[in-house]
Design an enzyme around this catalytic site. Structure first.
Site: not given
Length: 309
Positions: A139-141
């Site tokens: 998942l993106d940050a």
């Protein structure tokens, strides 16, 4: 690598015991100096000697010092806000908070899911590149929600194949600007790195095939809450596709969101949450499904919007 030293005995050490002289010369304890002598790592005028032998000024010392002990690897720090939703011998499912990446990457100095798991005493599979062991998807940050990590080698292999064959069902909720038309639809547009090279991704002719299905759950004056199912899992896929149809995720300034709306709703990142994750258990071959509630910041934004309607 060992360190070899040669020198004469200084006048000030005339008559000292050999172990005491070595301890003073090299800043060692008497015990450590005695060990070096016993191991044959101290020669006096080319010959071995006993620790209790007295030294003469000017006698030639040859000393082999061991390498300094390597510093222990720093212990991973717990990741605040990261919860373990489920764990067995093969998999662990985490609910990832904002500001956390899946695994260490170049230039990232913040917390990672792997660090959080190690700090919690969870061992992960050793398959894959060293810095991303056990990671089968990301998942993106600043995207929150559910991630599964492989603990066993067989789980890593099975889950990697399941993600590649698109048998893992990933459902996200996204708050986007405006009202998509139609309210339910599919975005089928290839994605690749943005030509600017600034870290963004974009719909690019000849990019990797990318398919996003969306459905409107709730409509507000300025925004819509969507349920999104990914058929593919490209980097930034939802963010890129929603931006491409001119309905970027609220707060996603990288992809053209309105900063004024984001500020009014108290959103400091893209409003995007991995709300549900379902797949076949890699060793027990039973269906498993996990759900995650909205984090406080995303929930608060919805409260503000609902109060306005």
């Amino acid at each position: 690598m060992s360190d070899h030293r040669s020198m004469p005995v200084p006048d000030g050490l005339e008559g000292e015991r050999l172990d005491a002289a070595i301890a003073r010369l090299f800043g060692l304890s008497r015990t450590r100096a005695a060990d070096l002598i016993a191991e044959g790592n101290v020669l006096v005028d080319g010959a071995t000697a006993a620790k209790s032998d007295r030294v003469s000024a000017g006698a030639w010392l040859d000393v082999t010092l061991p390498p300094p002990p390597s510093a222990p690897a720093p212990r991973p720090e717990p990741v605040p806000g990261m919860t373990l939703v489920y764990e067995d011998a093969d998999i662990v499912v985490v609910d990832k908070p904002t500001g956390v990446v899946a695994h260490p990457t170049v230039g990232w100095t913040g917390p990672t899911v792997l660090d959080g798991l190690l700090a919690a005493g969870v061992t992960v599979a050793t398959s894959g590149a060293a810095e991303r062991q056990g990671i089968v998807h990301r998942l993106d940050a600043n995207t929150t929600g559910l991630m599964v990590v492989a603990k066993s080698e067989v789980a890593y292999s099975v889950l990697k194949r399941a993600f590649k064959e698109r048998t893992v069902h990933k459902t996200y909720h996204a708050l986007v600007q405006g009202h998509p038309d139609p309210l339910r639809g599919t975005i089928d547009a290839p994605i690749d790195r943005h030509p600017s090279g600034d870290g963004r991704f974009a719909v690019v002719s000849g990019g990797r095939p990318s398919v996003t299905h969306y459905d409107t759950l709730e409509a507000f004056r300025a925004a819509s809450l969507l349920e999104i199912d990914l058929e593919t899992g490209r980097t930034h896929q939802i963010r890129v596709h929603m931006s491409a149809i001119r309905h970027p995720c609220v707060g996603d300034l990288l992809y053209g969101a309105d900063p004024t709306l984001a500020q009014r709703l108290g959103v400091r990142r893209q409003w995007l949450h991995a709300v549900r994750l379902s797949f076949e258990h890699p060793t027990e071959h039973r269906p498993v499904e996990f759900e995650s509630p909205y984090p406080e910041d995303l929930d608060k934004a919805l409260e503000i919007l609902r109060a306005e309607t």
